[in-house]
Design a protein around this motif. Structure first.
Motif, PDB file in Angstrom:
ATOM      1  N   THR A 180       0.808  -1.230   0.000  1.00 51.95           N
ATOM      2  CA  THR A 180       0.000   0.000   0.000  1.00 51.95           C
ATOM      3  C   THR A 180       0.836   1.274   0.000  1.00 51.95           C
ATOM      4  OG1 THR A 180      -0.180   0.089   2.415  1.00 51.95           O
ATOM      5  CG2 THR A 180      -1.902  -1.135   1.215  1.00 51.95           C
ATOM      6  N   HIS A 181       2.044   1.212   0.580  1.00 53.41           N
ATOM      7  CA  HIS A 181       2.884   2.407   0.662  1.00 53.41           C
ATOM      8  C   HIS A 181       4.347   2.080   0.404  1.00 53.41           C
ATOM      9  CE1 HIS A 181      -0.730   3.613   2.883  1.00 53.41           C
ATOM     10  NE2 HIS A 181      -0.462   4.816   2.422  1.00 53.41           N
ATOM     11  N   GLN A 182       5.062   3.114  -0.012  1.00 53.91           N
ATOM     12  CA  GLN A 182       6.490   2.948  -0.247  1.00 53.91           C
ATOM     13  C   GLN A 182       7.202   2.531   1.044  1.00 53.91           C
ATOM     14  OE1 GLN A 182       8.803   6.386  -1.766  1.00 53.91           O
ATOM     15  NE2 GLN A 182       7.679   5.947  -3.659  1.00 53.91           N
ATOM     16  N   LEU A 183       8.100   1.577   0.914  1.00 52.10           N
ATOM     17  CA  LEU A 183       8.936   1.154   2.039  1.00 52.10           C
ATOM     18  C   LEU A 183      10.356   1.078   1.507  1.00 52.10           C
ATOM     19  CD1 LEU A 183       6.695  -1.787   3.346  1.00 52.10           C
ATOM     20  CD2 LEU A 183       7.083   0.376   4.513  1.00 52.10           C
ATOM     21  N   PRO A 184      11.361   1.200   2.377  1.00 55.67           N
ATOM     22  CA  PRO A 184      12.731   1.055   1.889  1.00 55.67           C
ATOM     23  C   PRO A 184      12.886  -0.264   1.125  1.00 55.67           C
ATOM     24  CG  PRO A 184      12.724   1.859   4.136  1.00 55.67           C
ATOM     25  CD  PRO A 184      11.300   1.529   3.806  1.00 55.67           C
ATOM     26  N   THR A 232       3.846   7.464   2.403  1.00 56.61           N
ATOM     27  CA  THR A 232       2.766   7.706   3.368  1.00 56.61           C
ATOM     28  C   THR A 232       2.456   9.196   3.500  1.00 56.61           C
ATOM     29  OG1 THR A 232       4.529   7.509   4.976  1.00 56.61           O
ATOM     30  CG2 THR A 232       2.965   5.698   4.863  1.00 56.61           C
ATOM     31  N   SER A 233       3.427  10.036   3.147  1.00 58.20           N
ATOM     32  CA  SER A 233       3.187  11.479   3.270  1.00 58.20           C
ATOM     33  C   SER A 233       2.137  11.941   2.250  1.00 58.20           C
ATOM     34  CB  SER A 233       4.489  12.240   3.040  1.00 58.20           C
ATOM     35  OG  SER A 233       5.067  11.862   1.814  1.00 58.20           O
ATOM     36  N   GLU A 234       1.922  11.175   1.200  1.00 57.93           N
ATOM     37  CA  GLU A 234       0.968  11.594   0.168  1.00 57.93           C
ATOM     38  C   GLU A 234      -0.456  11.162   0.460  1.00 57.93           C
ATOM     39  OE1 GLU A 234       2.200  10.572  -3.818  1.00 57.93           O
ATOM     40  OE2 GLU A 234       4.124  11.555  -3.478  1.00 57.93           O
ATOM     41  N   VAL A 235      -0.615   9.947   0.945  1.00 56.99           N
ATOM     42  CA  VAL A 235      -1.964   9.450   1.218  1.00 56.99           C
ATOM     43  C   VAL A 235      -1.883   8.402   2.332  1.00 56.99           C
ATOM     44  CG1 VAL A 235      -1.759   7.827  -0.729  1.00 56.99           C
ATOM     45  CG2 VAL A 235      -3.998   8.316   0.197  1.00 56.99           C
ATOM     46  N   ALA A 236      -2.821   8.504   3.296  1.00 57.80           N
ATOM     47  CA  ALA A 236      -2.780   7.562   4.424  1.00 57.80           C
ATOM     48  C   ALA A 236      -3.407   6.221   4.041  1.00 57.80           C
ATOM     49  CB  ALA A 236      -3.507   8.156   5.620  1.00 57.80           C
ATOM     50  N   THR A 250      -0.096  -4.223   3.943  1.00 50.64           N
ATOM     51  CA  THR A 250      -0.740  -2.972   4.316  1.00 50.64           C
ATOM     52  C   THR A 250      -0.209  -2.384   5.623  1.00 50.64           C
ATOM     53  OG1 THR A 250      -2.910  -1.943   4.631  1.00 50.64           O
ATOM     54  CG2 THR A 250      -2.636  -4.142   5.512  1.00 50.64           C
ATOM     55  N   LEU A 251      -0.476  -1.102   5.791  1.00 60.30           N
ATOM     56  CA  LEU A 251      -0.150  -0.388   7.027  1.00 60.30           C
ATOM     57  C   LEU A 251      -1.436  -0.141   7.813  1.00 60.30           C
ATOM     58  CD1 LEU A 251       2.352   2.352   5.751  1.00 60.30           C
ATOM     59  CD2 LEU A 251       2.795  -0.040   6.377  1.00 60.30           C
ATOM     60  N   LEU A 252      -1.286   0.267   9.072  1.00 66.41           N
ATOM     61  CA  LEU A 252      -2.468   0.420   9.921  1.00 66.41           C
ATOM     62  C   LEU A 252      -3.339   1.625   9.567  1.00 66.41           C
ATOM     63  CD1 LEU A 252      -1.453   2.831  11.973  1.00 66.41           C
ATOM     64  CD2 LEU A 252      -0.355   0.957  13.158  1.00 66.41           C
ATOM     65  N   SER A 289      -1.423  -8.947   4.671  1.00 66.09           N
ATOM     66  CA  SER A 289      -0.317  -8.938   5.613  1.00 66.09           C
ATOM     67  C   SER A 289      -0.105  -7.517   6.107  1.00 66.09           C
ATOM     68  CB  SER A 289       0.947  -9.457   4.930  1.00 66.09           C
ATOM     69  OG  SER A 289       2.020  -9.400   5.841  1.00 66.09           O
ATOM     70  N   GLN A 290      -0.271  -7.344   7.407  1.00 67.82           N
ATOM     71  CA  GLN A 290      -0.157  -6.004   7.977  1.00 67.82           C
ATOM     72  C   GLN A 290       1.200  -5.827   8.636  1.00 67.82           C
ATOM     73  OE1 GLN A 290      -2.644  -3.260   8.881  1.00 67.82           O
ATOM     74  NE2 GLN A 290      -2.589  -3.280  11.103  1.00 67.82           N
ATOM     75  N   MET A 291       1.828  -4.684   8.364  1.00 69.84           N
ATOM     76  CA  MET A 291       3.100  -4.354   9.004  1.00 69.84           C
ATOM     77  C   MET A 291       2.809  -3.618  10.319  1.00 69.84           C
ATOM     78  SD  MET A 291       6.232  -2.053   7.558  1.00 69.84           S
ATOM     79  CE  MET A 291       7.217  -1.194   8.788  1.00 69.84           C
ATOM     80  N   ALA A 292       2.287  -4.361  11.273  1.00 69.53           N
ATOM     81  CA  ALA A 292       1.960  -3.859  12.614  1.00 69.53           C
ATOM     82  C   ALA A 292       1.464  -5.056  13.408  1.00 69.53           C
ATOM     83  CB  ALA A 292       0.877  -2.788  12.563  1.00 69.53           C
ATOM     84  N   VAL A 293       1.436  -4.916  14.722  1.00 66.65           N
ATOM     85  CA  VAL A 293       0.875  -6.010  15.520  1.00 66.65           C
ATOM     86  C   VAL A 293      -0.635  -5.842  15.657  1.00 66.65           C
ATOM     87  CG1 VAL A 293       1.367  -4.944  17.772  1.00 66.65           C
ATOM     88  CG2 VAL A 293       1.108  -7.413  17.604  1.00 66.65           C
ATOM     89  N   GLY A 294      -1.094  -4.589  15.846  1.00 63.95           N
ATOM     90  CA  GLY A 294      -2.525  -4.332  15.982  1.00 63.95           C
ATOM     91  C   GLY A 294      -3.194  -4.394  14.615  1.00 63.95           C
ATOM     92  N   VAL A 295      -4.385  -4.981  14.569  1.00 66.83           N
ATOM     93  CA  VAL A 295      -5.053  -5.147  13.270  1.00 66.83           C
ATOM     94  C   VAL A 295      -6.476  -4.580  13.304  1.00 66.83           C
ATOM     95  CG1 VAL A 295      -3.700  -7.119  12.440  1.00 66.83           C
ATOM     96  CG2 VAL A 295      -5.636  -7.518  13.961  1.00 66.83           C
ATOM     97  N   ASP A 296      -6.687  -3.553  14.141  1.00 68.81           N
ATOM     98  CA  ASP A 296      -8.037  -3.019  14.291  1.00 68.81           C
ATOM     99  C   ASP A 296      -8.540  -2.290  13.048  1.00 68.81           C
ATOM    100  OD1 ASP A 296      -7.096   0.009  15.145  1.00 68.81           O
ATOM    101  OD2 ASP A 296      -5.826  -1.547  16.001  1.00 68.81           O
ATOM    102  N   ASN A 297      -7.639  -1.998  12.112  1.00 71.53           N
ATOM    103  CA  ASN A 297      -8.044  -1.386  10.836  1.00 71.53           C
ATOM    104  C   ASN A 297      -8.555  -2.429   9.846  1.00 71.53           C
ATOM    105  OD1 ASN A 297      -5.262  -2.301  10.932  1.00 71.53           O
ATOM    106  ND2 ASN A 297      -5.080  -1.582   8.836  1.00 71.53           N
ATOM    107  N   ILE A 298      -8.466  -3.690  10.217  1.00 74.80           N
ATOM    108  CA  ILE A 298      -8.827  -4.778   9.303  1.00 74.80           C
ATOM    109  C   ILE A 298     -10.073  -5.487   9.821  1.00 74.80           C
ATOM    110  CG2 ILE A 298      -8.045  -6.966   8.293  1.00 74.80           C
ATOM    111  CD1 ILE A 298      -5.161  -5.938   8.576  1.00 74.80           C
TER     112      ILE A 298
END
Ligand code: GLV
Length: 333
Positions: A14-18, A37-41, A59-61, A80-89
């Motif tokens: 969903t977003h640019q990562l290194p 991420t600075s362009e769109v959340a 995806t990100l949160l 696959s979420q890059m976070a432990v919390g998944v409340d956005n899903i």
């Protein structure tokens, strides 16, 4: 199955990562990477158009992965979420579709517990307020009765949610001489032994704690868990720490409690809303220390989170069980 045929799978990141963080993904899939991420959340309009052909989503949160998104992504086999919390899903919607959801527990435990401790120390010793006073010319001479804060040693820390991060925070607090009590859905005997900790009901914990630190996932049960009534139960000298999710605390009630001195201070790494607008009442309170959701923000931790998210994603594409799955009931079907 062995090595995947390169480019066989279409994956949306969903977003640019290194690039170094997602090298494995680039090697194994046809990865379509979104904007910074600075362009769109959320999910960019461009990526939304590619949802129908996506096999996987990293995806990100900040991205809402709900029934509506899933409807557009008819080929999707893994999230696959890059976070432990998944409340956005919407986990139920994913489970119904047979889509496993990956997340990244473990690798961020220490970094997040460090941040909880940082907030606890900063709030109790008024670090930001005193730093601001000093830099703005209000240092003056050393004054015995000025800028007084709260001790940690001998005080009681109430941990709300004794999972991995709650335990790592308790471990740190113990080293500062604090006593540990906790609340959790189920008893945690190993933690009770390690920290000499007692499990209490939330009401009791709030009444007797000098510090309360939140480590619970955000769910229907924990939304506004700390509301006006809960804050009213806390000691006027108590300090509230939140490194979990903003909506676990009723923000308006917290502002009122901090203003009225109903509790002494708060240390927040997460807020509701996020980002917290610059004119928000919380910023105006000297007794509120705020960090912009940086619990896992160390170089090592963020790289490990991305790599674990990639590992989860690749496992899902291969039809293997995800190493860290947030909706394991998906495998019971
Ligand atoms: C960050 O907030 C996470 O859930 O990993």
């Amino acid at each position: 199955m062995g090595a995947m045929a390169k480019l066989a799978h279409r994956v949306i990141v969903t977003h640019q990562l290194p690039e170094e963080w997602i090298a494995d993904l680039r090697d194994n899939c046809n990865a379509l990477v979104g904007p910074p991420t600075s362009e769109v959340a959320g999910l960019s309009a461009e990526l939304q158009r590619h949802l129908p052909s996506a096999d996987g989503l990293l995806t990100l949160l900040t991205v809402k992965v709900d029934a509506e998104l899933l409807k557009k992504a008819q080929n999707l086999r893994v999230v696959s979420q890059m976070a432990v919390g998944v409340d956005n899903i919407d986990l139920n919607a994913c489970t119904q579709r047979g889509i496993p959801v990956g997340h990244t527990p473990g690798v961020l435990t220490d970094a997040t517990a460090d941040l909880a401790m940082l907030l606890l120390l900063a709030a109790s010793r008024r670090l930001l307020e005193t730093n601001r006073d000093a830099r703005e010319g209000r240092w003056g001479t050393w004054q015995p009765e000025r800028w007084l804060g709260a001790d940690l040693a001998g005080k009681t820390l109430g941990i709300v949610g004794m999972g991995a991060i709650g335990q790592a925070t308790a471990r740190r607090a113990k080293a500062f001489g604090m006593n540990i009590i906790y609340t959790n859905r189920s008893p945690k005997p190993a933690a009770e032994r390690e920290f000499d900790a007692t499990r209490l009901k939330l009401d009791e914990l709030l009444t007797v704690s000098d510090f309360v630190s939140l480590h619970t996932p955000l769910s229907a049960e924990t939304r506004h868990l700390i509301d006006a009534a809960a804050l009213a139960q806390m000691k006027p000298t108590a300090i509230l720490i939140n490194t979990a999710r903003g909506p676990v605390v009723d923000t308006d009630a917290l502002v009122a409690a901090l203003r009225a001195g109903q509790i002494r201070a708060a240390g927040l790494d997460v807020t509701d809303p996020e980002p917290l607008p610059p004119n928000h009442a919380l910023w105006s309170l000297d007794n509120c220390v705020i960090a912009p959701h940086i619990g896992s923000a160390t170089e090592n931790t963020r790289r490990k989170m991305a790599q674990l998210a990639v590992t989860n994603l690749l496992a899902g594409l291969r039809g293997e069980r995800l190493p860290h799955c947030a909706n394991p009931t998906v495998y019971e079907k």
